[in-house]
Enzyme design. Structure first.
Site, PDB file in Angstrom:
ATOM      1  N   MET A 101       0.918  -1.127   0.047  1.00  0.00           N
ATOM      2  CA  MET A 101      -0.089  -0.024  -0.140  1.00  0.00           C
ATOM      3  C   MET A 101       0.968   1.265   0.042  1.00  0.00           C
ATOM      4  O   MET A 101       1.977   1.225   0.677  1.00  0.00           O
ATOM      5  CB  MET A 101      -0.871  -0.261   1.346  1.00  0.00           C
ATOM      6  CG  MET A 101      -1.884  -1.242   1.331  1.00  0.00           C
ATOM      7  SD  MET A 101      -2.654  -1.297   2.875  1.00  0.00           S
ATOM      8  CE  MET A 101      -2.799  -2.909   3.188  1.00  0.00           C
ATOM      9  N   GLU A 102       0.386   2.148  -0.785  1.00  0.00           N
ATOM     10  CA  GLU A 102       1.138   3.406  -1.063  1.00  0.00           C
ATOM     11  C   GLU A 102       1.686   3.969   0.388  1.00  0.00           C
ATOM     12  O   GLU A 102       2.901   4.768   0.437  1.00  0.00           O
ATOM     13  CB  GLU A 102       0.471   4.527  -1.775  1.00  0.00           C
ATOM     14  CG  GLU A 102      -0.889   5.123  -1.314  1.00  0.00           C
ATOM     15  CD  GLU A 102      -1.744   5.716  -2.088  1.00  0.00           C
ATOM     16  OE1 GLU A 102      -1.744   5.146  -3.388  1.00  0.00           O
ATOM     17  OE2 GLU A 102      -2.398   6.574  -1.851  1.00  0.00           O
ATOM     18  N   ALA A 103       0.873   4.024   1.446  1.00  0.00           N
ATOM     19  CA  ALA A 103       1.251   4.597   2.636  1.00  0.00           C
ATOM     20  C   ALA A 103       2.430   3.926   3.406  1.00  0.00           C
ATOM     21  O   ALA A 103       2.738   4.352   4.462  1.00  0.00           O
ATOM     22  CB  ALA A 103       0.201   4.892   3.573  1.00  0.00           C
TER      23      ALA A 103
END
Lengths: 264, 333, 264, 333
Positions: free
Chosen positions: A50-52
Site C-alpha cells: 500500500m502506498e502509505a
C-alpha cells in the site's frame, strides 16, 4: 450455486487478475478486497503493498484505508511513501497496480480529479492520491469501476492517470490534437484489464481501444446491456462468458475479505 | 565516555498547545504529518481553528480531515497536495464546495494538484535541501497542464511558491529520454502527532512513519504533539526504533488523544462514530458552523474537548496492544 | 603543570573550537578525539555526528572509525548516509565540520586525493570520503593538520575540499586563471580555523588568506618556527600566545578520550 | 485474515557461497555493502578472488579492504567511489600502487573519484529508478574537473557508464542558482553481509544500515550473506526493526563470521591483529600474493577459512551484547 451480486462478481473477477508472486499495490476499497480474496485463493504468494507503507501486508481485518493500522499486521517490513512510491514503484519493481476512479475512457485513462471543468467543477473529487503514479509505473494495471455510461466515457473530463493513448507535451504545452502511445512518452506498463460490474474489458493490441473480453452472463448481463451502459461504442464481438465465481471465492469474500460489509 | 549527567544549558522545548500554536503567523506554510485519516495532529488543527489563523498554505501530501476542516473554516489560502479526503469515511464536502459552482472565485482558495509520489518527492527534496528532484511520474497527465495551474499568477512573485510547477528535462546521463523536474516543498512549520517523545524531542512512531521524518527535516520548525512525553534514556535503549532525532523538533506538546478522531497505531483506533458525525456536519455550511462551535470554539482547549468526549468513549477506542487497532470496534454505522 | 606534546595541544585547541550546542560532524582520528574532549569539558550539549550514521553519539570508547560500533553507543537515533549527508548536511543543519587532509593551502582548500599529478601520483591517498561535502556544506569548518611546510602549501596538488577561494567552472571547464570567493559559487560556510601542531591559523576577512592567530608559546613554538614550517609566506603579526591546555583538558584527553593512545 | 500456512510455490533463495558467487559474470558492476572496515561481505569477496572473477566494476561508496584486496588481486577494471581505505588500520597499498609510478598505464585500472554524499546520492538515484539527482556538493573542487576524468574515453560508448560525469544546471524553481546533476549508479549486483536473514530474505541489521538498503534496491540482483538464517515469523514480530524486505533479496548465503576481519555490530568486533597482518602483506606485491595463497586460494571455502582462524580467535572477537563491540579487545599492537 449461491446467488451473488454484480459487485461481488466484480471483486472476485478482479481478484483473479492477480497472479501468484505478483507484487501488487492496492488502494482503499475494492482493490484491497480483491487482493485479500486472491491471497486466500489462487495467489497465496502475492505480495500486497500500500502506498502509505505496508509491505507484504497480511491483515486479519479489512483495512479501512491504506494507512489503517489493520494493514500493517503481518507485514515483515514497513516502507515510507518515498520508499514505496519513489523507489520501489518508480524502479519498475511493482508487478500490478489496482486503480479505481470516477471515469475511465476507451484508452484506459482515468479521472479521479473532477467532473466538468477543472476550475469550475460540477463535482470535485479528492484527487489523484497515488493513482497517477501507479498508472504510470506499475508493470501492469487493473482498473475496477462500476459499469455505467457516465463512468465509461469517450474521453475523461480530466486525465489524472495515464492509460494507453495520451496527449504529449511540447514546449510545456499539452498538444490536444495529437494522441501518442504511452511508450512514446517513456512510460512502461499500461492498463491490462478493466473489471466492471458487468464484465472484463481489455484493450486492442494495435489501437489500444477498450473491448469486451468477458461478461457476467451468469448474472444475466447481456452484451446489449454493456453497450447501453458504456459511454462510447464498444466492440463486443470477442466477448466470452466468464467462469462464474466459485463457492470458495464467495466464501472467502463474504467471511474473510469483507465480513463487515464495508465495501461490498 | 561522555558523562551522562550533563550540565545542560538547553532550554526546554515543552510547551502548552496554545503556546506552540500561537507562534504560527497568518499565511504560514504548514505540513501536517500522518496520512489521510491516520495519525493526523487533530488537536493542533483544532487549536489552529480556535486561534483563527488565516490564509494558511497547506502542503500536506496527502491531506485528510485536517485539510477539509481548515478549508471549511475559511482559513486556507493555498493547498499544494495530491489528495484531500476522508478515505471510506465520506466525502470532503468543504473542499468540494470550494471548487464547485464558482467556489474558487468566491473564496479565492487556490488548489494545486499533485500525486502521492510527486508530493512525497517534493517533501524529500525539501528535506534534502535541494530545490528540485526528478520524477518519472506525471507524464501525459493533466496534472502538469499549465492551463490548470491556479497558482500561475503568483509564480515568480510569491517567494513561498516555486517559479514553475514543473520543468521538462532530457536525461544527459543514461539515455532514458525525457523526464520531469519538480520543485521542493519548503514548509515554515511541520506539525506531527506521535505516540511518544523524549523530553528533549526524540520521536518514536510505531508502524507507518508516512512523511513525518522528511516533513520534520524539510520544515523550518517542527511542532510535535504526543500522546506521552517519556525520558530520553528510555528511548536510547533502542535507537533502531526511534524515528526522528530531537534536533529537528522545535516544540513538544503533550496532548493525550491528540490524534482523535483519527487513528494512532498501537494507541487507539479511529473514532468512526465521531468521524461520521463530523463529516455529516460538513455537508452544509451552517451545520458545519454549528459543529465547529460545539466541538472547537465553545471549548477552551484540548482538555475540555476530551472531557466532552468522555472517559467511556476514550476507553472504547483503545487499541489492542498486539494488533495496534481495536478489533471490537463497530466500523459501519 | 604537566608536560604535554604538540599533538596533545593540537587535540585540545581543536576541541575548544567546538561551541556548546554545536551539531558537529567528525571524522576518524583527531576530530573524534577533539569532539570527545569538548563534550567532556566546555561543550556538554554538543551533538556529535558521523557520516556513516551515528547521530548524537556518546561513546564509551574511542571509535576506530566513523562506522565503528563504538560510535553508535549512546546515540538516540541512527542515520543512514543519505540522511546524514544528503539531507541533514546539505540542508545546512550541521554547525561545524572537522576536516583533516594531506595538504591545506593558504585559502583553506584541502587535498586528500593525491600528491603530485592525479593520473601519475607520487602518493595516492584514499580520496575525499565525506571531507569535500562537509567542507562545502557545514556552517563552519575546522581543519586539523600537522604543521609542516609540505602540508601547509601555497596551492594544493589537488583540490578535494573547497576552502575560501576557488576556481569557478565555465562551460564545464575549470577556469584556472580566475579565483572567486566560495559565496560566488553558492557555497555557504567555510573554514574558520586551522589547528596545527604549532598554533591556530585563521583567515583574513577580506582576502581570505591564512594568518597566524595563536601559537603554542607554552611549548616553545616561535613565530619563526611557524614561518619556517609553512609552505607560503604567512602573516604572523597578529599572533597571540594560546591559553595553555588545562589540567582538566589533559586529564580528559589522556584518560577519557584516548586512553588507548590510538590517535595521540 | 490471510492464512499463515501458505502453500507457497516460491523457490528457496538459500544457496552455498560458491553457487551464489558463481553466477556473477566477469565485468559485472558490484556494490559491496557495509562501510570501510565495518560489516563488509568479506567471505563473498574472498570467494570472488577464489573464483577469479575478472574486470570487475566496483561502485561501493565508500570502499574498504574489499576494494583494495580485489584491486591488488588484479580483478578490478573500474572503480567509481569516494574512498578506498582501511581507516586507521593502515594504508590501502594495492590501490596506491595502482595509481603510482605509471600504475594506471600498466594495469589499465580506471578510477573515478566522488564524495560520500554524492556517492550515496548516486546510489539513492539508482534505488529511485531516476537517471540522475541534484547535489549542492562538488562545486569548486577538482573532483568534477574533466581533465581528471579517467573514464572520459569510455563515456557514451559503454552502456555501464553514464555519458557524462556531471551536468551543471540552473535552478528553475527557487532561484538557488547553479547546482550539479550527478548520474545514478546501476549495479548488476549488490552484495551485503548482515547479522540475520529470514528464510525468505527479510533482512535485519543492527545499528548502522549504511547504504545497504539503497544498494539492494539499486542493484539488479542482491546477494546477502548472513551470520544466521532465522524464521520469517520471528522477524515479523518486530517489523520496525527489519531493514530490507525479502522481495529485494535474490540469494541468501549463511556464512558465520562472513564479515571477518571487519566488524559486525552486535556480533563480533574487528580482528585488529588479523587485519593488520593482512594490510602488512599488501605492502609488496609478492607478500600479498603469498597472503592470498595462504588465506584464500589454498583454502577451498569459508569453512576452511574459519577452521584455519580457529575457535579461540573466533570467540575472542565476540561482541559484548550490551555494547555491540568487544571492549576487552587490544586495538593497538
Amino acid at each position: 450455486m449461491s446467488k451473488y451480486t454484480l459487485r461481488e462478481a466484480m471483486a472476485i473477477h478482479a481478484s483473479r487478475q492477480i497472479r501468484n508472486e505478483d507484487k501488487v499495490i492496492v488502494g482503499t476499497g475494492m482493490p484491497l478486497v480483491a487482493a485479500i480474496i486472491a491471497k486466500n485463493c489462487h495467489a497465496k504468494d502475492a505480495v500486497m503493498l500500500m502506498e502509505a507503507g505496508p509491505f507484504d501486508s497480511n491483515p486479519l481485518a479489512l483495512p479501512s484505508c491504506v494507512a489503517d493500522p489493520r494493514g500493517f499486521v503481518g507485514a515483515p517490513w514497513v516502507a515510507d511513501p518515498v520508499q514505496m512510491m519513489g523507489m520501489i514503484l518508480q524502479q519498475g519493481r511493482i508487478d500490478l497496480g489496482f486503480l479505481g476512479g470516477a471515469q475511465v475512457d476507451k484508452y484506459g485513462n482515468l479521472n479521479s480529479t473532477c467532473l466538468g471543468t477543472y476550475k469550475n467543477a460540477n463535482v470535485r473529487l479528492p484527487g489523484s492520491g497515488g493513482a497517477s503514479d501507479i498508472g504510470a509505473m506499475a508493470k501492469r494495471n487493473l482498473i475496477i469501476i462500476a459499469h455505467e455510461a457516465r463512468r465509461l466515457v469517450e474521453k475523461v473530463d480530466y486525465l489524472t492517470t495515464p492509460g494507453w493513448m495520451l496527449h504529449p507535451y511540447e514546449n510545456g504545452k499539452r498538444v490536444k490534437d495529437r494522441l501518442v502511445h504511452r511508450k512514446e512518452l517513456g512510460l512502461w506498463g499500461g492498463p491490462e484489464a478493466v473489471v466492471t460490474t458487468m464484465g472484463i474489458m481489455k484493450f486492442e493490441e494495435e489501437t489500444k481501444v477498450m473491448y469486451v473480453s468477458e461478461y457476467y452472463a451468469d448474472l444475466g448481463v447481456t452484451l446489449e446491456m454493456i453497450k447501453e451502459n458504456t459511454g462510447f461504442a464498444i466492440d463486443t464481438s470477442k466477448a466470452d462468458q466468464v467462469i462464474p465465481p466459485t463457492e470458495d471465492e464467495l466464501y472467502i469474500l463474504r467471511n474473510v475479505a469483507d465480513p463487515e460489509n464495508i465495501f461490498i | 565516555m561522555v558523562s551522562e549527567s550533563k550540565n545542560s544549558t538547553k532550554k526546554t522545548k515543552i510547551k502548552t498547545l496554545q503556546e506552540a500554536i500561537s507562534q504560527i503567523p497568518d499565511g504560514a506554510t504548514i505540513l501536517f504529518g500522518g496520512w489521510t485519516v491516520t495519525r493526523k495532529p487533530m488537536a493542533a488543527v483544532f487549536e489552529i481553528i480556535r486561534q483563527g489563523k488565516k490564509d494558511l498554505h497547506l502542503v500536506s501530501n496527502p491531506g485528510g480531515p485536517e485539510s477539509d476542516l481548515l478549508i471549511g473554516a475559511g482559513l486556507v489560502g493555498i493547498s499544494e497536495t495530491n489528495f484531500i479526503g476522508h478515505e471510506v469515511l465520506g466525502i470532503p464536502y468543504c473542499f468540494r464546495r470550494a471548487f464547485e459552482k464558482g467556489g474558487l472565485e468566491k473564496t479565492g482558495y487556490l488548489h494545486d494538484d499533485w500525486t502521492v509520489q510527486t508530493g512525497a518527492l517534493r517533501i524529500l527534496a525539501g528535506a534534502m535541501g535541494i530545490p528540485f528532484i526528478p520524477t518519472k511520474s506525471l507524464k501525459g497527465t493533466e496534472i502538469i497542464d499549465p492551463e490548470h495551474d491556479l497558482l500561475a499568477d503568483l509564480r515568480g512573485k510569491s517567494k513561498k511558491l516555486p517559479n514553475k510547477k514543473v520543468e521538462f528535462i532530457q536525461d544527459p546521463f543514461w539515455d532514458e529520454g525525457e523526464l520531469l523536474l519538480i520543485p521542493a516543498i519548503k514548509p515554515d512549520y511541520c506539525i506531527i502527532h506521535v505516540p511518544m517523545v523524549g523530553e528533549e524531542g526524540t520521536v518514536r512512531i510505531h508502524g507507518g512513519l508516512f512523511m513525518d521524518f522528511y516533513g520534520a527535516l524539510a520544515a523550518k520548525k517542527t511542532i510535535v504533539t504526543t500522546e506521552q512525553i517519556t525520558s530520553e534514556d528510555y528511548l536510547k535503549k533502542q535507537p533502531d526504533l526511534n524515528s526522528i532525532p530531537a534536533e529537528f523538533i522545535s516544540d513538544i506538546v503533550e496532548v493525550p488523544y491528540g490524534g482523535h478522531p483519527t487513528a494512532v497505531q498501537g494507541m487507539y483506533d479511529l473514532d468512526f462514530e465521531f468521524f461520521n458525525r463530523m463529516v455529516d456536519s460538513t455537508k452544509k455550511e451552517d451545520t458545519y458552523v454549528q459543529w465547529l462551535q460545539e466541538w472547537i470554539k465553545d471549548l477552551p482547549d484540548h482538555d475540555a474537548y476530551l472531557e466532552k468526549l468522555g472517559v467511556k468513549k476514550i476507553f472504547s477506542l483503545r487499541a489492542d496492544p498486539g494488533l495496534g487497532y481495536n478489533p471490537r470496534l463497530k466500523r459501519k454505522s
